[in-house]
Design a protein around this motif. Structure first.
Motif, short mmCIF file in Angstrom:
data_model
loop_
_atom_site.label_atom_id
_atom_site.label_comp_id
_atom_site.label_asym_id
_atom_site.label_seq_id
_atom_site.Cartn_x
_atom_site.Cartn_y
_atom_site.Cartn_z
N LEU A 81 -3.02 0.07 3.50
CA LEU A 81 -3.85 1.86 3.27
C LEU A 81 -4.74 2.19 2.08
CD1 LEU A 81 -0.95 3.95 4.52
CD2 LEU A 81 -2.79 2.92 5.51
N ALA A 82 -5.04 1.22 1.65
CA ALA A 82 -5.46 1.87 -0.60
C ALA A 82 -5.86 0.24 -0.80
CB ALA A 82 -5.23 2.80 -0.99
N PRO A 83 -6.80 -0.47 -0.41
CA PRO A 83 -6.41 -1.75 -0.81
C PRO A 83 -7.76 -2.11 -2.37
CG PRO A 83 -7.73 -1.91 1.08
CD PRO A 83 -6.75 -0.83 1.55
N GLU A 84 -8.55 -0.82 -2.60
CA GLU A 84 -9.19 -0.89 -3.19
C GLU A 84 -9.11 -0.18 -4.91
OE1 GLU A 84 -8.60 3.17 -1.90
OE2 GLU A 84 -9.29 0.87 -1.20
N ASP A 85 -7.03 0.08 -4.73
CA ASP A 85 -7.05 0.11 -5.92
C ASP A 85 -6.05 -0.20 -5.92
OD1 ASP A 85 -5.79 1.93 -8.17
OD2 ASP A 85 -5.93 4.05 -6.88
N PRO A 86 -5.77 -1.33 -6.42
CA PRO A 86 -3.95 -2.16 -6.36
C PRO A 86 -2.90 -1.22 -7.78
CG PRO A 86 -6.02 -3.31 -7.59
CD PRO A 86 -6.85 -2.58 -7.05
N VAL A 87 -3.62 -0.85 -8.36
CA VAL A 87 -2.57 -0.26 -9.16
C VAL A 87 -1.95 0.84 -9.11
CG1 VAL A 87 -3.02 1.24 -11.25
CG2 VAL A 87 -4.35 -0.97 -11.45
#
Length: 275
Positions: free
Chosen positions: A66-72
């Motif tokens: 759902l949020a691949p841009e934010d792995p952290v």
């Protein structure tokens, strides 16, 4: 667990159904089964840690989708969910709900555009984790063993029936590879497993009905996971398990089945012989 009819109905050259992924699925599935049943058999802190780690991986994969841009953020949510799942089982009863609510609140805050999918998904993952821990600890190993077997049976029967028979799709808009032949085969397998356990453990034949209901819940959970993947254009939730995709692909059915069984056991006290 994984979509019972994932890859079912795929056709290769010459119009023949393909079974190319079977060997890899069997090997990785065997390794996973040994680890799962080993932890289940040992029980105690080993089982709790196994379920806790599984919970963290499930939420991590969900946030990766759902949020691949934010792995952290995905890693942080995985760790938070792992910690809350473990703490909830050790806390007093009145602290369970507040503890499990923490990841839900963080999900609501961090994924404002995808709350409608993310919050229910995290809730079900956490409830299933609490359920797997509770069923094993409070109701006994036999019932957790039954639950794992019926979900696995639903998966395996659905996979082979869907591959061999194919036929009309169950819900092509959300899960294009799921067939009615695989779906019904999963119900039959769950009913047989329920009948075997009802015969071995004197709990009454209502266990057959509960087994089929849990099988249906597992399949609905599969469809829900497929809908999430479809909404973000992903084929698999991850790549951690060769031949099966991600952890969420493998254990999605377990989520729905466990939540249903936990609810039934808590509200009705059935099966009477539990614990």
């Amino acid at each position: 667990m994984a979509d019972p009819t994932d890859s079912a109905g795929k056709v290769g050259a010459g119009g023949k159904r393909t079974w190319g992924d079977l060997k890899v699925r069997v090997i990785s599935g065997t390794v996973l089964a040994v680890a799962s049943f080993g932890a289940l058999g040992i029980g105690g802190s080993v089982w709790l840690w196994f379920v806790g780690i599984l919970t963290g991986l499930l939420v991590w994969e969900l946030f990766t989708l759902l949020a691949p841009e934010d792995p952290v953020l995905a890693r942080q949510m995985g760790l938070l969910s792992w910690a809350c799942a473990l703490f909830a089982i050790f806390f007093r009863a009145e602290m369970v709900v507040p503890t499990l609510l923490v990841p839900l609140v963080v999900t609501w805050i961090t994924l404002p555009d995808k709350r409608r999918m993310a919050v229910p998904a995290v809730l079900l993952i956490l409830l299933s984790a609490f359920g797997m821990m509770s069923v094993r600890n409070e109701f006994g190993v036999n019932w957790m063993f039954w639950l794992v077997l019926l979900v696995a049976g639903t998966d395996i029967a659905g996979y082979f029936a869907g591959k061999a028979i194919g036929g009309p799709k169950t819900w092509p808009a959300l899960s294009p590879n799921k067939t009615w032949s695989g779906t019904i085969a999963g119900w039959i397998a769950a009913a047989l497993i329920g009948a075997i356990f009802a015969w071995i453990i004197p709990t009454g034949w209502g266990l057959v009905v509960l087994s089929v209901a849990a099988s249906m819940a597992a399949q609905l959970s599969d469809i829900a996971e497929s809908a999430i993947k479809r909404s973000v254009g992903a084929k698999d939730s991850g790549t951690l398990i060769p031949g099966h995709g991600g952890v969420l692909d493998r254990f999605d059915g377990m989520i729905g089945a466990t939540v249903l069984v936990l609810l039934v056991m808590t509200v009705t006290g059935y099966p009477a012989g539990a614990g």
